[in-house]
Design a protein around this motif. Structure first.
Motif, PDB file in Angstrom:
ATOM      1  N   ALA A 133     -14.564  -9.810  25.271  1.00 21.95           N
ATOM      2  CA  ALA A 133     -13.529  -9.081  26.002  1.00 21.95           C
ATOM      3  C   ALA A 133     -12.873  -9.978  27.042  1.00 21.95           C
ATOM      4  CB  ALA A 133     -14.130  -7.844  26.663  1.00 21.95           C
ATOM      5  N   LEU A 134     -13.663 -10.849  27.681  1.00 19.24           N
ATOM      6  CA  LEU A 134     -13.083 -11.735  28.686  1.00 19.24           C
ATOM      7  C   LEU A 134     -12.082 -12.693  28.056  1.00 19.24           C
ATOM      8  CD1 LEU A 134     -13.011 -12.501  31.646  1.00 19.24           C
ATOM      9  CD2 LEU A 134     -14.929 -14.062  31.237  1.00 19.24           C
ATOM     10  N   ASP A 135     -12.361 -13.190  26.844  1.00 19.47           N
ATOM     11  CA  ASP A 135     -11.390 -14.034  26.142  1.00 19.47           C
ATOM     12  C   ASP A 135     -10.073 -13.288  25.963  1.00 19.47           C
ATOM     13  OD1 ASP A 135     -13.157 -16.123  25.856  1.00 19.47           O
ATOM     14  OD2 ASP A 135     -13.686 -15.651  23.785  1.00 19.47           O
ATOM     15  N   LEU A 136     -10.160 -12.039  25.549  1.00 18.16           N
ATOM     16  CA  LEU A 136      -8.952 -11.246  25.322  1.00 18.16           C
ATOM     17  C   LEU A 136      -8.212 -10.998  26.625  1.00 18.16           C
ATOM     18  CD1 LEU A 136      -7.302  -9.688  23.163  1.00 18.16           C
ATOM     19  CD2 LEU A 136      -8.643  -7.669  23.774  1.00 18.16           C
ATOM     20  N   ILE A 137      -8.944 -10.659  27.680  1.00 16.84           N
ATOM     21  CA  ILE A 137      -8.322 -10.431  28.989  1.00 16.84           C
ATOM     22  C   ILE A 137      -7.579 -11.673  29.445  1.00 16.84           C
ATOM     23  CG2 ILE A 137      -8.808 -10.029  31.431  1.00 16.84           C
ATOM     24  CD1 ILE A 137     -11.185  -8.278  30.476  1.00 16.84           C
ATOM     25  N   GLN A 138      -8.227 -12.818  29.335  1.00 15.22           N
ATOM     26  CA  GLN A 138      -7.616 -14.064  29.808  1.00 15.22           C
ATOM     27  C   GLN A 138      -6.427 -14.486  28.955  1.00 15.22           C
ATOM     28  OE1 GLN A 138     -11.168 -16.497  29.844  1.00 15.22           O
ATOM     29  NE2 GLN A 138     -11.524 -16.118  32.022  1.00 15.22           N
ATOM     30  N   ALA A 139      -6.400 -14.058  27.690  1.00 13.18           N
ATOM     31  CA  ALA A 139      -5.277 -14.411  26.814  1.00 13.18           C
ATOM     32  C   ALA A 139      -4.009 -13.648  27.159  1.00 13.18           C
ATOM     33  CB  ALA A 139      -5.659 -14.169  25.358  1.00 13.18           C
ATOM     34  N   GLY A 140      -4.134 -12.483  27.793  1.00 11.95           N
ATOM     35  CA  GLY A 140      -2.962 -11.786  28.302  1.00 11.95           C
ATOM     36  C   GLY A 140      -2.432 -10.684  27.408  1.00 11.95           C
TER      37      GLY A 140
END
Length: 308
Positions: free
Chosen positions: A51-58
C-alpha cells in the motif's frame, strides 16, 4: 476501493490486495490482476508491492488500479477470506494521536482520568511509535506486570497521501490518501507526570486495519458511524460528526510545525465509552476480544493475550 495487506498459502511475505467494498469477502491480488492484464502502473511500472508503494506513486497510480478493477478479474487473482491472513495495511512512519476530540469523551476523561474538564482550544496531540502497530487478528499484549488498566479507544485513522507542511485547512483533504481504523490501546496506569507516550506506545497498542479505504470513495469522513465491542458487548457507539476538531483543522494544526509524509497516520480521537469511564471501571484482560468497527471500512478484531 479498500486496500489490504495479506499473506497466503504459507508465504510470510505480505502482498497487496484489494477488496471492492467492506461486504465483499473476496480479496483481489494486485500483482496477479496487473499481470493478467499485462498492465503497467504509472510511477511504478510493475504492480505495487505494498500500500505504501501505491501511496507514494500518487493519484495516477490509484486511478490506473481503479480502472483495472472495473474490468474482468481473473480467477487466478481471487483469494477468499478463508485463504488469507490480513496484516496491518502498512507500517506508518509515524502515528499522530489526537486526545480529547469528542465532547462526551472530554467530560468522561475529566471525571475519571483527571484531565481538564474544559473543551480544548487547540488539538491535544501525542504520538505512537511504529512498533506499536499490529494487524487484524493479531494479539493485544496484556502484561500484568506493567498494567491493570488496559483500555480501548475506537478511532478513525487518516492516512496521509502527499507530503504536508504548513497546509491550510481548505487544502488539507487534498493530502489525504484514505481512511482506516486504529484502536488506541492505552495502559491508563502508565501515564507518567501527565505524559502519554509509554501509556499508549507499547508494543501492540496500535491495532490498525483491516483495510485502507481510498479517500475518493468516502464522500464525507465526518459522517461515519463508529463503534467498539468487547466480547460482543457494545462499549462505544458514535459518529465522526461529533469530532471537536475536524480533519482539515487537525492537518493544518499538525503541519504548522511538523511535516506529515505519505503513509503517516493521524488517529483522530475516541468517542465516549472507554473502559475507564464505567462505574465500576472496566479494563481488558487476557481472553477478551475487542472489535472496532467504522462504517464502510470494516471491523478490526483483536484478541487480548497474556504477555507476561
Amino acid at each position: 476501493m479498500l486496500l489490504v495487506s495479506y499473506t497466503h498459502d504459507g508465504d510470510a511475505t505480505p502482498r497487496l490486495g484489494v477488496r471492492r467494498d467492506d461486504t465483499d469477502p473476496a480479496v483481489i491480488d494486485v500483482a496477479a490482476l496487473t499481470a493478467a492484464h499485462d498492465a503497467t502502473i504509472p510511477g511504478l511500472g510493475s504492480a505495487p508491492a505494498s500500500a505504501l508503494d501505491l501511496i507514494q506513486a500518487g493519484t495516477e497510480a490509484v486511478a490506473a488500479l481503479t480502472d483495472l478493477l472495473a474490468g474482468p478479474v481473473p480467477e487466478a487473482a481471487l483469494r477468499t477470506t478463508a485463504d488469507v491472513t490480513l496484516a496491518a495495511p502498512l507500517r506508518p512512519g509515524k502515528i499522530v494521536g489526537v486526545g480529547l476530540n469528542y465532547t462526551e469523551h472530554v467530560a468522561e476523561s475529566a471525571r475519571t482520568l483527571d484531565t481538564d474538564k474544559a473543551l480544548p482550544q487547540r488539538p491535544v496531540l501525542f504520538s505512537k511509535p511504529a512498533t506499536a502497530v499490529t494487524g487484524p487478528g493479531a494479539p493485544i499484549l496484556h502484561n500484568g506486570d506493567l498494567t491493570a488498566q488496559l483500555d480501548w479507544e475506537c478511532e478513525l485513522a487518516v492516512v496521509i497521501g502527499r507530503t504536508a507542511r504548513k497546509v491550510r485547512p481548505e487544502d488539507a483533504l487534498d493530502h489525504v490518501f484514505g481512511y482506516s481504523i486504529v484502536n488506541d490501546i492505552s495502559a491508563r496506569d502508565q501515564r507518567r507526570s501527565g505524559q502519554w507516550f509509554y501509556s499508549k506506545g507499547q508494543d501492540s497498542y496500535a491495532p490498525f486495519g483491516p483495510a485502507v479505504r481510498t479517500a475518493a470513495t468516502v464522500p464525507d469522513p465526518h459522517a461515519l458511524d463508529l463503534s467498539l465491542r468487547v466480547n460482543g458487548e457494545v462499549k462505544q457507539k458514535s459518529n465522526t460528526r461529533y469530532m471537536l476538531f475536524r480533519i482539515p483543522e487537525l492537518i493544518a494544526d499538525i503541519t504548522a510545525g511538523m511535516t506529515l509524509e505519505p503513509g503517516d497516520v493521524i488517529a483522530t480521537g475516541s468517542p465516549a465509552g472507554v473502559g475507564a469511564s464505567f462505574v465500576p471501571q472496566q479494563f481488558l484482560t487476557p481472553g477478551d476480544v475487542v472489535e472496532a468497527t467504522i462504517a464502510t471500512i470494516g471491523t478490526l478484531r483483536n484478541p487480548v493475550v497474556d504477555a507476561r
